[in-house]
Write a protein that holds these residues in place. Structure first.
Motif, PDB file in Angstrom:
ATOM      1  N   ARG A  43     -18.799  -3.676  14.878  1.00  0.00           N
ATOM      2  CA  ARG A  43     -18.652  -4.040  13.472  1.00  0.00           C
ATOM      3  C   ARG A  43     -17.830  -2.977  12.761  1.00  0.00           C
ATOM      4  O   ARG A  43     -18.353  -1.971  12.320  1.00  0.00           O
ATOM      5  N   GLN A  44     -16.544  -3.208  12.647  1.00  0.00           N
ATOM      6  CA  GLN A  44     -15.676  -2.264  11.957  1.00  0.00           C
ATOM      7  C   GLN A  44     -15.106  -2.941  10.724  1.00  0.00           C
ATOM      8  O   GLN A  44     -14.620  -4.069  10.783  1.00  0.00           O
ATOM      9  N   TYR A  45     -15.158  -2.235   9.605  1.00  0.00           N
ATOM     10  CA  TYR A  45     -14.621  -2.766   8.365  1.00  0.00           C
ATOM     11  C   TYR A  45     -13.099  -2.640   8.396  1.00  0.00           C
ATOM     12  O   TYR A  45     -12.562  -1.554   8.578  1.00  0.00           O
ATOM     13  N   ARG A  46     -12.449  -3.759   8.276  1.00  0.00           N
ATOM     14  CA  ARG A  46     -10.989  -3.765   8.201  1.00  0.00           C
ATOM     15  C   ARG A  46     -10.617  -4.042   6.759  1.00  0.00           C
ATOM     16  O   ARG A  46     -10.302  -5.160   6.383  1.00  0.00           O
ATOM     17  N   GLY A  47     -10.709  -3.008   5.972  1.00  0.00           N
ATOM     18  CA  GLY A  47     -10.528  -3.140   4.526  1.00  0.00           C
ATOM     19  C   GLY A  47      -9.108  -3.490   4.133  1.00  0.00           C
ATOM     20  O   GLY A  47      -8.150  -3.234   4.854  1.00  0.00           O
ATOM     21  N   ARG A  48      -9.011  -4.100   2.997  1.00  0.00           N
ATOM     22  CA  ARG A  48      -7.707  -4.429   2.441  1.00  0.00           C
ATOM     23  C   ARG A  48      -7.309  -3.354   1.439  1.00  0.00           C
ATOM     24  O   ARG A  48      -8.152  -2.660   0.891  1.00  0.00           O
ATOM     25  N   LYS A  49      -6.035  -3.265   1.205  1.00  0.00           N
ATOM     26  CA  LYS A  49      -5.565  -2.373   0.164  1.00  0.00           C
ATOM     27  C   LYS A  49      -6.015  -2.958  -1.176  1.00  0.00           C
ATOM     28  O   LYS A  49      -6.012  -4.175  -1.351  1.00  0.00           O
ATOM     29  N   PRO A  50      -6.374  -2.103  -2.129  1.00  0.00           N
ATOM     30  CA  PRO A  50      -6.742  -2.643  -3.438  1.00  0.00           C
ATOM     31  C   PRO A  50      -5.534  -3.282  -4.111  1.00  0.00           C
ATOM     32  O   PRO A  50      -4.388  -2.884  -3.886  1.00  0.00           O
ATOM     33  N   ALA A  51      -5.794  -4.289  -4.933  1.00  0.00           N
ATOM     34  CA  ALA A  51      -4.710  -4.984  -5.630  1.00  0.00           C
ATOM     35  C   ALA A  51      -4.030  -4.029  -6.606  1.00  0.00           C
ATOM     36  O   ALA A  51      -4.676  -3.217  -7.276  1.00  0.00           O
ATOM     37  N   LYS A  52      -2.716  -4.133  -6.684  1.00  0.00           N
ATOM     38  CA  LYS A  52      -1.919  -3.280  -7.565  1.00  0.00           C
ATOM     39  C   LYS A  52      -1.835  -3.949  -8.940  1.00  0.00           C
ATOM     40  O   LYS A  52      -1.453  -5.113  -9.055  1.00  0.00           O
ATOM     41  N   THR A  53      -2.201  -3.216  -9.996  1.00  0.00           N
ATOM     42  CA  THR A  53      -2.127  -3.758 -11.345  1.00  0.00           C
ATOM     43  C   THR A  53      -0.678  -3.733 -11.809  1.00  0.00           C
ATOM     44  O   THR A  53      -0.055  -2.683 -11.876  1.00  0.00           O
ATOM     45  N   ILE A  54      -0.158  -4.904 -12.112  1.00  0.00           N
ATOM     46  CA  ILE A  54       1.216  -5.011 -12.600  1.00  0.00           C
ATOM     47  C   ILE A  54       1.242  -4.822 -14.108  1.00  0.00           C
ATOM     48  O   ILE A  54       2.115  -4.157 -14.645  1.00  0.00           O
ATOM     49  N   CYS A  55       0.245  -5.422 -14.780  1.00  0.00           N
ATOM     50  CA  CYS A  55       0.260  -5.402 -16.237  1.00  0.00           C
ATOM     51  C   CYS A  55      -1.163  -5.510 -16.771  1.00  0.00           C
ATOM     52  O   CYS A  55      -1.925  -6.366 -16.333  1.00  0.00           O
ATOM     53  N   GLN A  56      -1.515  -4.637 -17.712  1.00  0.00           N
ATOM     54  CA  GLN A  56      -2.789  -4.729 -18.417  1.00  0.00           C
ATOM     55  C   GLN A  56      -2.520  -5.537 -19.682  1.00  0.00           C
ATOM     56  O   GLN A  56      -1.596  -5.244 -20.422  1.00  0.00           O
ATOM     57  N   LEU A  57      -3.314  -6.571 -19.922  1.00  0.00           N
ATOM     58  CA  LEU A  57      -3.068  -7.488 -21.030  1.00  0.00           C
ATOM     59  C   LEU A  57      -4.074  -7.294 -22.157  1.00  0.00           C
ATOM     60  O   LEU A  57      -5.055  -6.575 -22.010  1.00  0.00           O
ATOM     61  N   GLU A  58      -3.823  -7.992 -23.256  1.00  0.00           N
ATOM     62  CA  GLU A  58      -4.693  -7.949 -24.426  1.00  0.00           C
ATOM     63  C   GLU A  58      -6.138  -8.299 -24.053  1.00  0.00           C
ATOM     64  O   GLU A  58      -7.079  -7.673 -24.510  1.00  0.00           O
TER      65      GLU A  58
END
Length: 108
Positions: A43-58
């Protein structure tokens, strides 16, 4: 009548058990020797890269993961349908502009 069976368990699994860890696996009879063998699941965790924030909105954000573009907008219900529509449309337009600019920078 009491039946005793001996099970082959690798030493690293016994060490894990001694440390109080749970070990999941399969118990089967070896087809050649006929011995009972315990094989632990790998059981090995094959983690994903965290999502990259392109834009912070209102009232939300626009993010890019490896496979998706994610848009999130959260507006209070008490504003009314027309104001909610305007706020979400404003967020979507700003997010799309930021996405186009991001992709343009990648090309150049």
């Amino acid at each position: 009548m009491q039946v005793k069976k001996y099970i082959e368990i690798p030493e690293e699994i016994l060490v894990g058990l001694a440390e109080g860890r749970y070990v999941e696996g399969s118990l089967h009879r070896d087809q050649w020797t006929g011995k009972l063998i315990f094989k632990a699941y790998n059981r090995q965790y094959r983690g994903r890269k965290p999502a990259k924030t392109i834009c912070q909105l209102e009232s939300g954000w626009l993010k890019e993961s490896q496979q998706r573009i994610k848009f999130y907008s959260s507006v209070k219900k008490e504003l009314g349908v027309a104001e909610i529509h305007n706020a979400m449309e404003r967020d979507l337009n700003k997010a799309m502009s930021a996405l186009f600019m991001e992709k343009l920078h990648e090309i150049l």
